[in-house]
Scaffold this active site. Structure first.
Site, PDB file in Angstrom:
ATOM      1  N   CYS A 155     -48.349  31.301 -63.868  1.00 19.55           N
ATOM      2  CA  CYS A 155     -48.059  29.921 -63.477  1.00 19.55           C
ATOM      3  C   CYS A 155     -48.657  28.985 -64.523  1.00 19.55           C
ATOM      4  CB  CYS A 155     -48.637  29.624 -62.097  1.00 19.55           C
ATOM      5  SG  CYS A 155     -48.489  27.885 -61.672  1.00 19.55           S
TER       6      CYS A 155
ATOM      7  N   ASP B   5     -59.054  53.368 -55.387  1.00 16.17           N
ATOM      8  CA  ASP B   5     -58.769  52.545 -56.569  1.00 16.17           C
ATOM      9  C   ASP B   5     -58.191  53.446 -57.656  1.00 16.17           C
ATOM     10  OD1 ASP B   5     -60.241  49.694 -57.908  1.00 16.17           O
ATOM     11  OD2 ASP B   5     -59.278  51.201 -59.178  1.00 16.17           O
TER      12      ASP B   5
ATOM     13  N   ASP C 299     -53.547  48.080 -57.264  1.00 12.70           N
ATOM     14  CA  ASP C 299     -54.074  49.443 -57.437  1.00 12.70           C
ATOM     15  C   ASP C 299     -55.217  49.803 -56.506  1.00 12.70           C
ATOM     16  OD1 ASP C 299     -56.426  48.344 -58.639  1.00 12.70           O
ATOM     17  OD2 ASP C 299     -56.554  50.100 -59.941  1.00 12.70           O
ATOM     18  N   GLU C 300     -55.492  48.989 -55.524  1.00 12.59           N
ATOM     19  CA  GLU C 300     -56.594  49.370 -54.634  1.00 12.59           C
ATOM     20  C   GLU C 300     -56.313  48.992 -53.196  1.00 12.59           C
ATOM     21  OE1 GLU C 300     -60.316  47.098 -54.923  1.00 12.59           O
ATOM     22  OE2 GLU C 300     -59.267  45.778 -56.317  1.00 12.59           O
TER      23      GLU C 300
ATOM     24  N   HIS D 104     -47.310  23.833 -55.208  1.00 10.58           N
ATOM     25  CA  HIS D 104     -47.512  22.829 -56.255  1.00 10.58           C
ATOM     26  C   HIS D 104     -46.694  21.572 -55.971  1.00 10.58           C
ATOM     27  CE1 HIS D 104     -50.269  24.787 -58.847  1.00 10.58           C
ATOM     28  NE2 HIS D 104     -49.489  25.812 -59.113  1.00 10.58           N
TER      29      HIS D 104
ATOM     30  N   CYS E 235     -51.488  26.511 -62.901  1.00  7.81           N
ATOM     31  CA  CYS E 235     -52.819  26.905 -62.439  1.00  7.81           C
ATOM     32  C   CYS E 235     -53.250  28.251 -62.992  1.00  7.81           C
ATOM     33  CB  CYS E 235     -52.870  26.942 -60.916  1.00  7.81           C
ATOM     34  SG  CYS E 235     -51.878  28.264 -60.252  1.00  7.81           S
TER      35      CYS E 235
HETATM   36  N1  DCP Z   1     -56.206  44.019 -64.330  1.00  7.46           N
HETATM   37  C1  DCP Z   1     -55.849  42.875 -64.987  1.00  7.46           C
HETATM   38  N2  DCP Z   1     -56.814  41.988 -65.375  1.00  7.46           N
HETATM   39  C2  DCP Z   1     -58.112  42.235 -65.132  1.00  7.46           C
HETATM   40  C3  DCP Z   1     -58.495  43.392 -64.462  1.00  7.46           C
HETATM   41  C4  DCP Z   1     -57.493  44.286 -64.074  1.00  7.46           C
HETATM   42  O1  DCP Z   1     -54.662  42.648 -65.215  1.00  7.46           O
HETATM   43  N3  DCP Z   1     -59.032  41.363 -65.532  1.00  7.46           N
HETATM   44  C5  DCP Z   1     -55.145  44.947 -63.934  1.00  7.46           C
HETATM   45  C6  DCP Z   1     -55.043  46.071 -64.908  1.00  7.46           C
HETATM   46  C7  DCP Z   1     -55.662  47.217 -64.228  1.00  7.46           C
HETATM   47  C8  DCP Z   1     -55.401  46.922 -62.780  1.00  7.46           C
HETATM   48  O2  DCP Z   1     -55.421  45.517 -62.676  1.00  7.46           O
HETATM   49  O3  DCP Z   1     -55.085  48.446 -64.622  1.00  7.46           O
HETATM   50  C9  DCP Z   1     -56.449  47.514 -61.884  1.00  7.46           C
HETATM   51  O4  DCP Z   1     -57.709  46.969 -62.159  1.00  7.46           O
HETATM   52  P1  DCP Z   1     -59.033  47.808 -62.094  1.00  7.46           P
HETATM   53  O5  DCP Z   1     -60.176  46.878 -62.125  1.00  7.46           O
HETATM   54  O6  DCP Z   1     -58.965  48.749 -60.940  1.00  7.46           O
HETATM   55  O7  DCP Z   1     -59.057  48.586 -63.448  1.00  7.46           O
HETATM   56  P2  DCP Z   1     -58.318  49.887 -63.843  1.00  7.46           P
HETATM   57  O8  DCP Z   1     -57.545  50.468 -62.726  1.00  7.46           O
HETATM   58  O9  DCP Z   1     -57.530  49.621 -65.073  1.00  7.46           O
HETATM   59  O10 DCP Z   1     -59.510  50.829 -64.234  1.00  7.46           O
HETATM   60  P3  DCP Z   1     -60.551  51.550 -63.283  1.00  7.46           P
HETATM   61  O11 DCP Z   1     -60.228  51.193 -61.876  1.00  7.46           O
HETATM   62  O12 DCP Z   1     -60.385  52.995 -63.580  1.00  7.46           O
HETATM   63  O13 DCP Z   1     -61.882  51.047 -63.710  1.00  7.46           O
HETATM   64 MG    MG Z   2     -58.397  50.704 -60.835  1.00 10.98          MG
END
Ligand code: DCP
Ligand code: MG
Length: 704
Positions: free
Chosen positions: A614, A111, A202-203, A636, A617
């Protein structure tokens, strides 16, 4: 069975109303350990009090409290024999689940750290070391670790974040950048597990069993190497967790964030020790609502307590929900290698002594084509992109690819296209030939699709289905809520842009409850009946009111929008959007049509508020998720048309009934049955122009 000692049913402390559950921005995020939680809660409370959001949160809170009270009452009513019965049920299930424990795989969850914020900082190094958030005054997507110290976090309104941290710098979101860096990270992941499972931008989850064995390295060494490699390639840091299953690997990746890793050894004792004191909220799928219910009804706060209260869980929840909770108590999770549908490609290659003998090279190619065809047919796959890999005598590696109109899987088809690619390179001395097929025709449900087939949107918009432009259709019903799909936070993953998008609610029970709640928002009178009659909370409930069976790709996490927000969302109607998209009013794009009829692309475009959300939704998909957006739009449309069709059938039935009544009356009065019949048939002809949507799918499938 132990008593289901629950905390007293939560009721907001009137002296400290900010402690109410609704205003908690959880401290579950990494980097927020030292935060003054009460100060944050108070600020959030004061800033949001009286707002619509706040009112809705209060309604939800009241609903959950009611649910907790009902469940506690049901617990209290269990007789001694009920209790011993359910304890036996739980004990048996625990044994059965234990028997499924698989410690043979090594899973790594990776992540990125403060992903969007880190990308923005890379772009603008002056942000380094200063508290910053990505997003705006209404909502922030994430915050860097400096800002988190103030309690600022993802999904928090920006104006509250600013109050918590007056120095906070806001940077607008730029999905293009995040996707670019996400792609770079995936190239690294692929080296460790070609079938890695991307869970969001990101993961990802990687099965590193093979790579550990092949390279004789420990999982910790592989994790270290992978993180270094990600950093070298992107300039960004990430954190990793290693465990015998995906559920635990995800928990582990958060332990030493940022820029850290944690390895949970693959033995039962280590797993049980790890899980014993783990707060339930750390588990993917257990969000604040589930946490609240489990704590409020049963007094369950740690994973181990799931086992201790197993009897009550079996008594009050469905089997699948109880199974999930018991599995969590045992530290079990998914360990399976990705199924065929997660495959991105299928390939083979052969190394031989370098040769420039064309006949020999053709022969190798024919053998490879045959083997590939057999493998594909075994798995029922056909693909559209064929890639030829060549290694020359001087070890230069070349790839040449072609994407066909049709899906192919036969030996002849593969060889035919492969030969064309190879011939273009000859004469050449080669030591390796490889073939790969990708771009499979299998959707999430294993249905075949035809690339040459029009999408539903094109079909409808071009007027083929109804002879009408979509703009003429009536409003899309607001009850997109009726569509449900299964949630599996580990499993509904996307590999690349060809897999199922996972609209994972962070909280399994939450999503289900909120779907009820949103019904309440629409129709308060339905509220209590629905809640009270529902004795259990099915685990695999609805999510975000979006059934996107074919929505592909992987969306940012902020798509995890709760339904209640959707209800409140400033959504404008489908027909209004169509209207505003009319050529005389629309912002014209490069693709505008000359004939004044909005293109499907245009229609698809205006669905997206701020070009990523969107409006119907609330799901968020960045602009570059072109196919996914198209399919979401189709979804949709399909839903809308389905609704219309059922309305039409109802109207038709009513019309027929009325026309029959009129007809009988006219017969009696004027004996004009002939003309009446004619009218009836005209009307049904007109109605039958509307192809029922399920008919459309049946027909389409026949073409596949
Ligand atoms: N994200 C988003 N809305 C959210 C949560 C996250 O748009 N409610 C986006 C922004 C984050 C990315 O997804 O940068 C990755 O989410 P993470 O939960 O992995 O959070 P981060 O990478 O920002 O922080 P970390 O993983 O270090 O806690
Ligand atoms: Mg993250």
């Amino acid at each position: 069975m132990e008593k289901a000692e629950a905390e007293p049913s939560a009721s907001a402390d009137s002296a400290r109303p900010w402690q109410s559950y609704t205003t908690v921005y959880t401290n579950a995020k990494a980097g927020m350990d030292g935060v003054d939680k009460e100060k944050v809660q108070r600020t959030v409370y004061e800033m949001s009090k009286g707002s619509k959001y706040f009112e809705n949160e209060e309604r939800k809170e009241a609903f959950i409290r009611q649910k907790i009270d009902n469940m506690r009452a049901r617990c209290a009513k269990l007789s001694a024999s009920d209790i011993s019965h359910y304890q036996m049920v739980a004990d048996k299930r625990i044994l059965e689940l234990e028997a499924t424990r698989d410690l043979s795989r090594i899973w790594l969850h990776v992540d990125m750290d403060a992903f969007y914020a880190a990308v923005e900082t890379l772009d603008n190094p002056s942000l380094r070391g200063r508290p910053m958030a990505v997003g705006g005054m209404s909502m922030i997507s994430t915050a860097n670790y400096e800002a988190r110290k103030f309690g600022v976090r993802a999904a928090m309104p920006g104006f509250i974040a600013r109050k918590l941290c007056p120095e906070l710098i806001f940077v607008p979101t730029d999905f293009k950048k995040y996707t670019y860096y996400s792609d770079l990270t995936r190239k690294v992941f692929q080296k460790y597990d070609p079938n890695f499972m991307a869970a969001s931008l990101d993961e990802a989850y990687l099965d590193i069993t093979e790579v550990c064995n092949e390279r004789d390295l420990t999982s910790g060494e592989i994790a270290e190497e992978l993180r270094t490699s990600v950093h070298e390639v992107t300039g960004l840091t990430c954190s990793a967790g290693v465990a015998p299953n995906r559920l635990l690997a995800k928990v582990c990746s958060d332990i030493n964030k940022p820029n850290g890793q944690f390895v949970l050894p693959s033995n039962r004792m280590a797993v049980m020790t790890f899980i014993s004191s783990l707060p339930i909220r750390k588990i993917g799928g257990i969000g604040k609502v589930t946490e609240h219910i489990l704590s409020g009804v049963f007094g369950i706060n740690t994973c181990e307590e799931m086992l201790q209260k197993g009897g009550f869980l079996c008594a009050l929840f469905s089997r699948s929900s109880a199974d999930f909770f018991l599995s969590v108590g045992l530290g079990l999770g998914k360990t399976d290698t990705p199924q065929v549908r997660f495959r991105k490609s299928i390939s083979n290659e052969r190394t031989f002594s370098a040769t420039d003998d064309t006949a020999l090279l053709y022969q190798k190619l024919a053998e490879l084509s045959e083997m590939l065809s057999i493998d594909m047919q075994k798995e029922g796959l056909s693909g559209r992109t064929l890639t030829l890999k060549l290694k020359t005598a001087s070890f230069e590696v070349r790839s040449r690819a072609v994407t066909m109109q049709k899906y192919i899987c036969s030996r002849e088809d593969i060889l035919n296209h492969a030969l064309k690619l190879l011939n273009a390179e000859l004469p050449l001395s080669l030591r390796l030939i490889g073939l790969r097929i990708s771009h499979f025709n299998e959707d999430k449900d294993g249905h075949l699709s035809d690339p040459t087939q029009k999408t539903l949107a094109n079909f409808i918009i071009s007027g083929d289905a109804s002879g009408k432009n979509v703009c003429e259709h009536s409003l899309l019903g607001s009850d997109t809520s009726d569509s449900h799909f299964m949630v599996d936070p580990e499993n509904d993953l996307s590999i690349d842009n060809h897999e199922t998008c996972h609209y994972v609610s962070e909280d399994l029970l939450d999503s289900n409850l909120l779907s009820d709640l949103d019904h309440c928002n629409f129709n308060l009178s339905n509220n209590s009946g629905k809640i009270d009659n529902n004795n259990e909370l099915p685990l695999n409930g609805s999510v975000a009111k979006v059934n996107a069976p074919n929505v592909v790709g992987c969306a940012p996490k902020s798509h995890q929008i709760k339904v209640s927000h959707l209800v409140e969302a400033d959504s404008f109607s489908f027909s209004e959007q169509c209207e505003s998209n009319r050529p005389d009013r629309a912002r014209r794009t490069n693709n505008d049509l000359d004939d004044g009829v909005p293109s499907s692309n245009q229609k698809e475009q205006f669905l997206w508020v701020n070009d990523y959300k969107c409006s119907l939704c609330g799901i968020e998909l960045p602009p570059n998720f072109v196919e996914e957006r198209q399919e979401h739009f189709d979804f949709h449309l399909a839903e809308k048309l389905q609704k219309e069709e059922s309305d039409n059938s109802r109207n038709l039935m009513l019309n027929q009934r009325f026309s029959q009544r009129d007809h009988t009356a006219s017969q009696r009065r004027h004996k004009r049955h002939k003309s009446s019949k004619k009218e009836g048939s005209k009307s049904s002809q007109k109605e039958s122009k509307h192809l029922p949507i399920d008919m459309f799918f049946v027909k389409s499938n026949q073409n596949f």
